[in-house]
Design a protein around this motif. Structure first.
Motif, PDB file in Angstrom:
ATOM      1  N   ILE A   5       0.854  -1.197   0.000  1.00 40.01           N
ATOM      2  CA  ILE A   5       0.000   0.000   0.000  1.00 40.01           C
ATOM      3  C   ILE A   5       0.882   1.235   0.000  1.00 40.01           C
ATOM      4  CG2 ILE A   5      -1.858   1.230   1.210  1.00 40.01           C
ATOM      5  CD1 ILE A   5      -2.592  -1.671   0.494  1.00 40.01           C
ATOM      6  N   VAL A   6       0.691   2.114  -0.982  1.00 41.15           N
ATOM      7  CA  VAL A   6       1.379   3.407  -0.986  1.00 41.15           C
ATOM      8  C   VAL A   6       0.357   4.501  -1.239  1.00 41.15           C
ATOM      9  CG1 VAL A   6       3.637   2.538  -1.747  1.00 41.15           C
ATOM     10  CG2 VAL A   6       1.935   3.180  -3.454  1.00 41.15           C
ATOM     11  N   GLY A   7       0.711   5.735  -0.890  1.00 45.38           N
ATOM     12  CA  GLY A   7      -0.243   6.822  -1.116  1.00 45.38           C
ATOM     13  C   GLY A   7       0.409   8.184  -1.139  1.00 45.38           C
ATOM     14  N   ALA A   8       1.534   8.331  -0.432  1.00 41.70           N
ATOM     15  CA  ALA A   8       2.160   9.646  -0.328  1.00 41.70           C
ATOM     16  C   ALA A   8       3.577   9.607  -0.900  1.00 41.70           C
ATOM     17  CB  ALA A   8       2.190  10.098   1.128  1.00 41.70           C
ATOM     18  N   ASN A  98      -1.277   8.478   6.721  1.00 38.96           N
ATOM     19  CA  ASN A  98      -2.618   7.928   6.899  1.00 38.96           C
ATOM     20  C   ASN A  98      -2.810   6.673   6.038  1.00 38.96           C
ATOM     21  OD1 ASN A  98      -3.163   9.965   8.700  1.00 38.96           O
ATOM     22  ND2 ASN A  98      -4.224  11.270   7.207  1.00 38.96           N
ATOM     23  N   SER A  99      -2.149   6.617   4.890  1.00 40.96           N
ATOM     24  CA  SER A  99      -2.228   5.411   4.041  1.00 40.96           C
ATOM     25  C   SER A  99      -1.610   4.214   4.758  1.00 40.96           C
ATOM     26  CB  SER A  99      -1.485   5.633   2.718  1.00 40.96           C
ATOM     27  OG  SER A  99      -2.052   6.703   2.002  1.00 40.96           O
ATOM     28  N   THR A 100      -0.543   4.459   5.521  1.00 46.61           N
ATOM     29  CA  THR A 100       0.121   3.389   6.279  1.00 46.61           C
ATOM     30  C   THR A 100      -0.848   2.800   7.305  1.00 46.61           C
ATOM     31  OG1 THR A 100       2.112   4.766   6.163  1.00 46.61           O
ATOM     32  CG2 THR A 100       2.177   2.873   7.674  1.00 46.61           C
ATOM     33  N   LEU A 101      -1.452   3.694   8.076  1.00 45.43           N
ATOM     34  CA  LEU A 101      -2.358   3.247   9.140  1.00 45.43           C
ATOM     35  C   LEU A 101      -3.554   2.496   8.557  1.00 45.43           C
ATOM     36  CD1 LEU A 101      -3.203   3.205  12.122  1.00 45.43           C
ATOM     37  CD2 LEU A 101      -4.354   5.390  11.740  1.00 45.43           C
ATOM     38  N   ALA A 102      -4.130   3.051   7.483  1.00 50.07           N
ATOM     39  CA  ALA A 102      -5.301   2.404   6.885  1.00 50.07           C
ATOM     40  C   ALA A 102      -4.954   0.984   6.431  1.00 50.07           C
ATOM     41  CB  ALA A 102      -5.812   3.243   5.716  1.00 50.07           C
ATOM     42  N   GLY A 103      -3.803   0.839   5.783  1.00 53.86           N
ATOM     43  CA  GLY A 103      -3.380  -0.489   5.310  1.00 53.86           C
ATOM     44  C   GLY A 103      -3.247  -1.467   6.470  1.00 53.86           C
ATOM     45  N   ALA A 104      -2.607  -0.996   7.550  1.00 49.26           N
ATOM     46  CA  ALA A 104      -2.359  -1.887   8.699  1.00 49.26           C
ATOM     47  C   ALA A 104      -3.673  -2.315   9.354  1.00 49.26           C
ATOM     48  CB  ALA A 104      -1.467  -1.175   9.711  1.00 49.26           C
ATOM     49  N   ILE A 105      -4.607  -1.388   9.473  1.00 52.53           N
ATOM     50  CA  ILE A 105      -5.880  -1.730  10.138  1.00 52.53           C
ATOM     51  C   ILE A 105      -6.673  -2.738   9.283  1.00 52.53           C
ATOM     52  CG2 ILE A 105      -8.133  -0.842  10.883  1.00 52.53           C
ATOM     53  CD1 ILE A 105      -6.748   1.720  11.733  1.00 52.53           C
ATOM     54  N   VAL A 106      -6.801  -2.429   7.993  1.00 50.97           N
ATOM     55  CA  VAL A 106      -7.592  -3.323   7.131  1.00 50.97           C
ATOM     56  C   VAL A 106      -7.009  -4.737   7.138  1.00 50.97           C
ATOM     57  CG1 VAL A 106      -8.175  -3.825   4.724  1.00 50.97           C
ATOM     58  CG2 VAL A 106      -8.538  -1.537   5.628  1.00 50.97           C
ATOM     59  N   ALA A 107      -5.678  -4.820   6.975  1.00 48.12           N
ATOM     60  CA  ALA A 107      -5.064  -6.152   6.901  1.00 48.12           C
ATOM     61  C   ALA A 107      -5.236  -6.905   8.211  1.00 48.12           C
ATOM     62  CB  ALA A 107      -3.576  -6.017   6.565  1.00 48.12           C
TER      63      ALA A 107
END
Ligand code: UD1
Length: 353
Positions: A5-8, A98-107
């Motif tokens: 997951i990347v975003g920034a 925020n992309s990091t956190l979102a990825g970790a929570i979903v997974a």
């Protein structure tokens, strides 16, 4: 298959070198772009320049408040993963956005092992959104790759000791991989009208510095008193803001630059002035003294020997730091620029991918 997951902006740079290592090690990878950064200069140019594999999807989340941005990411990411023909073997996230956190929570909710690159970092300033993102991501992670021993020690203090590895920093791999190519592609004068060593390179984008009148004024006044030009590639969030304040004559504002151009600007600079995390390390690796316009740093090792000086947004401290020089010989920090291969090797050896 590992899902990245990347975003920034800085995550595109990290993914470029890690993806190459995965491909060389025969690890199958799919990349998802959350769309947190979306302007050409903040996103597309990095993919083009660094030869990143095309992402399977761009979730086009865009900008918003922290809760809203992260919430939309959670929803869209989960939907995407649930629609995949097979469950990923692991999900990899970088850093502290925020992309990091979102990825970790979903997974973690879907019972997919989380791999965190740049784990264990702490600024101990919980007012920074990044600090919360780091802590929560580390505590949701199954494989934690740290840039130095300091990260490993910090995680142990928080009770995280399993599958924690000090591999060095992937940004070092990126810098060594790309800076020579960047030199061949761009001359300094293609980017700015200044000679090598004749300017400060500045990046200021933390809300605590740019959205606070007193802090921004203090920083700009310090810039105005420096004896050399200050080159500042401006993050889009600050463009409008800088139109409302008085800009000193020696301040040279430019649009955001690509990674290659940034490498050329950095290599030819006299010193760096920043509130970015990554640029503190990059300055160190390029042997450039750095002035960090924050009260604390998560990259504590760079502070040794005055290579990096913390000033906060304090005019006098910035000016004083501009006259100081490093007082120790440079030694390598954050590994030996082989973090990417180590990550690929460890993940393969554990059998996760
Ligand atoms: C984010 C990260 C920060 C990282 C930085 C790298 C979080 C909490 N912060 O900060 O840790 O150092 O990326 O660059 O995730 N905007 C645009 N175009 C874009 C992207 C952003 O105009 O392509 C503007 C929007 O006004 C937006 C603002 O910038 O609201 C902030 O963007 P956002 O991604 O929320 O945070 P960054 O400040 O970029």
């Amino acid at each position: 298959m590992i899902l990245t997951i990347v975003g920034a902006r800085p995550q595109f740079v990290k993914a470029a070198v890690v993806s190459k290592a995965f491909s060389e090690a025969g690890v199958e990878e799919e990349i998802i772009h959350t769309g947190q950064h979306y302007d050409y200069e903040m996103s597309t140019v990095f993919w083009e320049e660094l030869g990143l594999p095309t992402p399977s999807v761009n979730l086009e989340v865009g900008s918003g408040s922290h809760g809203k941005q992260t919430g939309i990411m959670l929803q869209k990411l989960e939907d995407f993963i649930l629609d995949l023909p097979e469950k990923p073997q692991a999900l990899l996230v970088y850093g502290d956005t925020n992309s990091t956190l979102a990825g970790a929570i979903v997974a973690s909710k879907l019972h997919i092992p989380v791999v965190h690159v740049e784990a264990g970092l702490r600024s101990f300033n919980r007012n920074m959104p990044e600090e919360i993102n780091r802590i929560l991501t580390d505590h949701a992670s199954d494989f934690l790759f740290c840039s130095s021993e300091e990260g490993v020690t910090q995680l142990a203090k928080e009770g995280i000791t399993k599958q924690v590895y000090n591999v060095g920093d992937v940004m070092y791999d990126a810098l060594l991989t790309f800076s020579e190519i960047a030199d061949k592609k761009f001359n300094l004068q293609d980017i700015i009208p200044f000679e090598a060593d004749s300017y400060y390179l500045a990046t200021i984008h933390r809300p605590s510095n740019t959205d606070n009148d007193a802090n921004l004024t203090s920083i700009l006044q310090a810039f105005g008193e420096l004896s050399k030009p200050v080159v500042w590639p401006v993050h889009p969030r600050n463009k409008e803001r800088l139109k409302t304040v008085s800009i000193p004559k020696n301040l040279h504002l430019i649009d955001p630059v690509s990674y290659f151009k940034m490498m050329v600007l950095l290599k030819n600079s006299f010193k760096v002035i920043t509130d970015s995390g990554g640029l503190q390390k990059e300055a160190y690796w390029m042997k450039k003294p750095c002035i960090t316009v924050r009260g604390e740093t998560e990259w504590k090792e760079t502070l040794q020997g005055n290579w990096n000086i913390l000033t906060g947004p304090n005019q006098q401290k910035i000016l004083k730091a501009s006259t100081d020089s490093p007082n120790t010989t440079w030694k390598p920090l954050y590994g030996e620029a082989n973090a990417t291969n180590k990550i690929a090797k460890i993940l393969k050896a554990t059998g996760i991918v």
